[in-house]
Design an enzyme around this catalytic site. Structure first.
Site, PDB file in Angstrom:
ATOM      1  N   LYS A 106       0.832  -1.206   0.000  1.00  0.00           N
ATOM      2  CA  LYS A 106       0.000   0.000   0.000  1.00  0.00           C
ATOM      3  C   LYS A 106       0.872   1.265   0.000  1.00  0.00           C
ATOM      4  O   LYS A 106       0.646   2.182  -0.789  1.00  0.00           O
ATOM      5  CB  LYS A 106      -0.916  -0.038   1.235  1.00  0.00           C
ATOM      6  N   SER A 107       1.863   1.295   0.875  1.00  0.00           N
ATOM      7  CA  SER A 107       2.695   2.503   0.979  1.00  0.00           C
ATOM      8  C   SER A 107       3.419   2.785  -0.339  1.00  0.00           C
ATOM      9  O   SER A 107       3.500   3.939  -0.786  1.00  0.00           O
ATOM     10  CB  SER A 107       3.752   2.312   2.070  1.00  0.00           C
ATOM     11  N   ARG A 144       2.893   5.984  -3.243  1.00  0.00           N
ATOM     12  CA  ARG A 144       4.023   6.834  -3.657  1.00  0.00           C
ATOM     13  C   ARG A 144       4.270   6.734  -5.160  1.00  0.00           C
ATOM     14  O   ARG A 144       4.670   7.707  -5.798  1.00  0.00           O
ATOM     15  CB  ARG A 144       5.272   6.452  -2.855  1.00  0.00           C
ATOM     16  N   GLY A 197      -5.104   7.973   5.587  1.00  0.00           N
ATOM     17  CA  GLY A 197      -4.250   8.946   6.277  1.00  0.00           C
ATOM     18  C   GLY A 197      -2.984   9.218   5.478  1.00  0.00           C
ATOM     19  O   GLY A 197      -2.472  10.340   5.454  1.00  0.00           O
ATOM     20  N   GLN A 225       4.733   9.173   7.225  1.00  0.00           N
ATOM     21  CA  GLN A 225       3.810  10.108   6.572  1.00  0.00           C
ATOM     22  C   GLN A 225       4.284  11.543   6.784  1.00  0.00           C
ATOM     23  O   GLN A 225       4.292  12.349   5.850  1.00  0.00           O
ATOM     24  CB  GLN A 225       2.391   9.901   7.106  1.00  0.00           C
ATOM     25  N   ASP A 244       1.969  -1.350  11.977  1.00  0.00           N
ATOM     26  CA  ASP A 244       0.669  -1.785  11.451  1.00  0.00           C
ATOM     27  C   ASP A 244       0.389  -3.254  11.752  1.00  0.00           C
ATOM     28  O   ASP A 244      -0.740  -3.720  11.569  1.00  0.00           O
ATOM     29  CB  ASP A 244       0.611  -1.560   9.927  1.00  0.00           C
ATOM     30  N   LYS A 248      -4.327   5.613  14.816  1.00  0.00           N
ATOM     31  CA  LYS A 248      -4.451   4.930  13.525  1.00  0.00           C
ATOM     32  C   LYS A 248      -5.923   4.957  13.085  1.00  0.00           C
ATOM     33  O   LYS A 248      -6.707   5.745  13.611  1.00  0.00           O
ATOM     34  CB  LYS A 248      -3.910   3.504  13.648  1.00  0.00           C
ATOM     35  N   ARG A 284      -7.318  -3.295   9.520  1.00  0.00           N
ATOM     36  CA  ARG A 284      -6.363  -4.186  10.194  1.00  0.00           C
ATOM     37  C   ARG A 284      -7.021  -4.929  11.361  1.00  0.00           C
ATOM     38  O   ARG A 284      -6.629  -6.041  11.694  1.00  0.00           O
ATOM     39  CB  ARG A 284      -5.123  -3.417  10.644  1.00  0.00           C
TER      40      ARG A 284
HETATM   41  C1  S3P Z   1       2.540   4.780   6.253  1.00  0.00           C
HETATM   42  C2  S3P Z   1       3.150   5.105   7.440  1.00  0.00           C
HETATM   43  C3  S3P Z   1       2.680   4.629   8.753  1.00  0.00           C
HETATM   44  C4  S3P Z   1       1.725   3.461   8.631  1.00  0.00           C
HETATM   45  C5  S3P Z   1       0.705   3.666   7.545  1.00  0.00           C
HETATM   46  C6  S3P Z   1       1.374   3.885   6.202  1.00  0.00           C
HETATM   47  C7  S3P Z   1       3.097   5.309   5.003  1.00  0.00           C
HETATM   48  O1  S3P Z   1       2.011   5.697   9.401  1.00  0.00           O
HETATM   49  O2  S3P Z   1       1.075   3.224   9.858  1.00  0.00           O
HETATM   50  O3  S3P Z   1      -0.149   2.545   7.449  1.00  0.00           O
HETATM   51  O4  S3P Z   1       2.775   4.782   3.915  1.00  0.00           O
HETATM   52  O5  S3P Z   1       3.883   6.266   5.067  1.00  0.00           O
HETATM   53  P1  S3P Z   1       2.806   6.836  10.228  1.00  0.00           P
HETATM   54  O6  S3P Z   1       3.630   7.606   9.284  1.00  0.00           O
HETATM   55  O7  S3P Z   1       1.733   7.674  10.846  1.00  0.00           O
HETATM   56  O8  S3P Z   1       3.620   6.106  11.239  1.00  0.00           O
END
Ligand code: S3P
Length: 433
Positions: A20-21, A25, A96, A171, A320, A347, A393
């Site tokens: 996902k991350s 990006r 988020g 993030q 996570d 979260k 989750r």
């Molecule tokens: C993420 C960073 C994490 C993670 C989220 C995805 C990201 O959050 O919990 O599921 O893709 O940068 P935080 O940056 O708030 O720790």
């Protein structure tokens, strides 16, 4: 309501959907690059589709294959985003990640953006990005005056800064680094422990001048102002956060032997492997690859688990995965202590409260703390009605708990798994046939 019963052994193999991350990006940086970015292994989940939608609204052509896993982004360069009439409304859904990182991209644009998400996103703290971006010259207002979205972002020229983030958050880091690309001097983000580094890796491969190094006072990520990013093809590995449910299920359901294909193993994400092995899990990488990000197939066999301590700099590398690690801990012999994880409270749900509520309902002995939880494992779990609070989750973690519980476990709103893993329940069922 989704119903789960005690599972038969998990056998065979499962291929993990895209990270996902990294998927987020790839679209964001592809949109800002010159040329066409071709993405394979894209996660066709709701969160990443929110990112796609935001950039389409800003004039970027993004084409998805019928299965949604291959994506082409026709980048228009660092200054190619557009807003009709100088103002745009963007909806980020449950994501988020989209909300925070895109704020760093929107802050220097020559238009005004109104950014809003669903009720969960609109409760999550945005002060952590408003403050550093504000220091860089950004004009960002929380419209409800509570430090949360909806945000109004009035584009402004930005200046480089040195910002010390009190939390290890990828993030926040990514928002500041993206803004730093547009600033008039270098930008440095210092974080107490290293959070996931996908932004640093991908921006570097798109041509940005970006570095990361550990110093006495923390991890420094630095970026120089950037004229242009250049498109490139991206292969997204599977999401270790999604693999985590199968690692847990195969470890816990007696007689299981499961090959988990295509798991990203970036060290800033692979804390689950370390913690699960410390609990006695039997996880073996059977082939390893490197395509921008490391990945492997993992062979997991059932093991008898024992309690452990999960804390400190390991936390950002498995943040996570803590809900499913808590399920493993409930089934393990002895005590597991999770600490330094206050971030769980902010979260998609307050995961200290929601994991405690669900595991207690199933008969586990768990005590919530200010920054984690203490789980005295080994009590048999029984089925219960589990409130997921729309947190993907939670839904997947309690599906795993239901597989080792006596009786029926019911999950409300289990569909929320589609945020990060649309085929989760189908994959889970298939493995049990
Ligand atoms: C993420 C960073 C994490 C993670 C989220 C995805 C990201 O959050 O919990 O599921 O893709 O940068 P935080 O940056 O708030 O720790």
């Amino acid at each position: 309501m989704y119903s789960i019963h005690k599972a038969s052994p998990l056998r065979g193999e499962v291929t993990i959907p895209g990270d996902k991350s990294i998927s987020h990006r790839s679209v964001m940086f592809g949109a800002l690059a010159r040329g066409t970015t071709r993405i394979s292994g894209f996660l066709n989940g709701q969160d990443c589709l929110s990112t796609v939608d935001c950039f389409r609204r800003m004039g970027i052509r993004i084409d998805l294959s019928p299965d949604g896993h291959s994506v082409t982004v026709a980048g228009k360069g660092m200054r190619g985003l557009t807003a009709p009439d100088g103002r745009i409304r963007l909806y980020t859904g449950n994501s988020g990640t989209t909300t925070r990182i895109i704020s760093g991209i929107l802050a220097p644009q020559p238009f005004t953006s109104i950014l809003s998400g669903d009720s969960s996103v609109n409760r999550r703290p945005m002060g952590r990005i408003i403050s550093p971006l504000g220091r860089m010259g950004a004009d960002i207002r929380s419209l409800s005056d509570n430090g949360c979205a909806p945000l109004e972002i009035n584009g402004r020229p930005l200046h480089g800064t040195v910002w010390r983030s009190p939390v290890a958050s990828a993030q926040v880091k990514s928002a500041v680094l993206c803004a730093g690309l547009y600033a008039d001097s270098p930008t440095v983000l210092i974080e107490p422990s290293l959070s996931r580094d996908h932004t640093e890796r991908m921006l570097a491969s798109f041509g940005a001048d970006i570095t990361s190094e550990q110093k006495e006072d923390g991890w420094h990520a630095s970026v120089k102002p950037c004229e242009e990013l250049y498109a490139r093809d991206i292969t997204v590995p599977g999401d270790i956060s999604s693999a985590a449910y199968f690692i847990a299920a195969a470890s816990l359901v007696p007689g299981s032997e499961l090959l988990i294909r295509n798991t990203g193993t970036n060290p800033t994400r692979a804390g689950i492997l370390q913690a699960a092995r410390a609990m006695g899990a039997d996880i073996r990488p059977v082939s390893e690859t490197m395509q921008g990000e490391p990945a492997a197939d993992l062979l997991v066999r059932t093991a008898s688990l024992k309690g452990t301590v999960i804390e400190g700099s390991l936390i950002p590398a498995l943040i996570d995965e803590l809900p499913v690690l808590a399920v493993m801990a409930a089934a393990a012999e002895g005590e597991t202590v999770i600490r330094d994880a206050a971030e769980l409270k902010v979260k998609e749900s307050d995961r200290i409260a929601t994991v405690t509520e669900g595991l207690r309902a199933m008969g586990a002995d768990i005590t919530p703390t200010d920054d984690g939880m203490i789980i005295r494992g080994g009590r048999p779990l029984h089925g219960a009605l589990i409130h997921t609070y729309g947190d993907h989750r939670l839904a997947m973690s309690f599906a795993v708990a239901g597989m080792i519980a006596e009786g029926e476990t019911l999950l409300d709103n289990a569909e929320c798994a589609a945020v990060s893993y649309p085929a989760f329940f189908t994959d889970l069922q298939r493995l049990q046939m």
